[in-house]
Write an enzyme that holds these catalytic residues in place. Sequence first.
Site, short mmCIF file in Angstrom:
data_model
loop_
_atom_site.label_atom_id
_atom_site.label_comp_id
_atom_site.label_asym_id
_atom_site.label_seq_id
_atom_site.Cartn_x
_atom_site.Cartn_y
_atom_site.Cartn_z
CG HIS A 188 -5.26 -2.13 -0.76
ND1 HIS A 188 -4.71 -1.59 -1.89
CD2 HIS A 188 -4.68 -1.48 0.29
CE1 HIS A 188 -3.86 -0.63 -1.57
NE2 HIS A 188 -3.83 -0.55 -0.25
CB SER A 241 -0.96 -0.04 1.19
OG SER A 241 -1.95 0.96 1.08
CG ASP A 250 -5.99 -1.37 -4.99
OD1 ASP A 250 -6.53 -0.53 -4.23
OD2 ASP A 250 -4.93 -1.96 -4.71
#
Length: 391
Positions: free
Chosen positions: A340, A177, A272
Site C-alpha cells: 500500500h 492513501s 492493496d
Amino acid sequence: MGRFTSASILLLWCIIATTSAQVPEYVKSYTRLESAVATGAVCLDGSPPAYAYVEGYGSGSSNWMVYLEGGGWCFSLENCINRSQSFLGSSKYEFIGNTVNFTGILDSDSRYNQYFYNWNKVFVHYCDGSMFTSDIRQVDLSNNLTFRGGRIYNAVMEEMLHEGMGNAHNAILTGSSAGGLSTILHCDRFRALFPNTTRVKCISDSGFFILGEGALANISGRHFAQVIATHQLGALLPKSCTSKRGPNLCLFPEYLVEDVSTPLFLVETAFDLFQIAYNFIFSVPGLGPKQWGDCGKNLAQCNSTKIGIMEDFRSIFLKTLLKLDQSSSRGMFVDSCYLHVHIVRRYTWICSPLLRNRTLEQAIADWYFDRSPFQEIDNNASPQNCPTSLY
C-alpha cells in the site's frame, strides 16, 4: 553465459542503488503556518497546519509538486478525539517530529528521481482526518475538536501561491492513501489555481478505495457514511457526484473519477494491502484481524486459503476499475504487489515491476510530459511480494 534482459539489469541496478549504505535522503524541516489560525484553518486539536518545502532550482525552478500526506481518516467523535492526540491530528512538533524525508517522487537526487528532482516540492501535513475537506464552523468545545480540513487545504495553497506557485509552467497535485483520495477530491480545484498555459495534472497513489459488492459493500459503505456524518461532508463533496447520487457514495473514487476534468493518473495495486487487511477480510465469514494475523504484514505468512481470498479481492477491484471510461487523459499503472503506497518509497518508485517495459517512474513521466498515454494493468493473477522496506 546466459543473456541478461533489460528487466534483470534494471532490477540488479535497483538492488545495488537502494541498498547502498551511502544513499542519502533529503530531509527538510516542517513549517507551521501560524498565520492560518486567524482564518480558522487548524488541525483537529486546534494547532496550526504544517508543511515542508524544498525549493526548486535550474530547469525545475518554475515547476511545482504538492504532495498531500495520507494516514486514513476518523469516523466517529471518539475516533477523532484519539486522532487529535496523535501526529495525524496535530502539528505539535512532539507529535509530528521536526523533519520530512523527501524520497520517491519527492527525491531531490536525480539518480533516484530523474524527472522531478529539481522541482519545487511541498509536503502538506495531514492533521484533519477528513481528506482536507471538512469545514465545520463551530468548534466542539466539549472536546476542543476543530473540523477544518478544507480550510487547511486553502491556507496552504494560498501560501504556496504567495511563494510563486501561481507562475508555474508545470504543476502536479499528488498524494498517497488518504492523500491519494484527497488528490482526486481536490484535483479540479487545484487546476483552477493556474492559468490555462500551465500544464497541470494529478497523481493519485493507492487512493482508489472501492465500495465493492455484497458484504464488502455493506462494510465499506457504512464506514464511509460514518466519515461523512462525523465531518459533515455531505454538502462539501463534489456536486458533480452528489447531484446524481446519494452523498454517502461520493467519497468512493469509482463515483468521482469520471467527473474529474483535469488529467489524472491512478497508481494502484490489485492486491492493496490496506484494503484487504483492514476492510475486505471483514466481508469473509469467520475472518478478522486476529485470524488474518501476520498475513496482513508479510505475504510469506499467507496460506493458500488467504491467497485465494486476496485473489477474490483482485477480481472485485479490477471489475470496479474497468467500469471507468477509458479517457485518453487518464493514466493508470496497476501492479500485483502486496503493498500500500508506491510513489514515496524509493524502491517502488524506481524499481517497480515493469508494465509495457516501463517502471512506474517512466510511465508517469511519459504520461505527464505528453510523450505517450499509459493505461496498463499487470496480468499476474497472484500477489507478488515486491520489496517495500526501503523508503
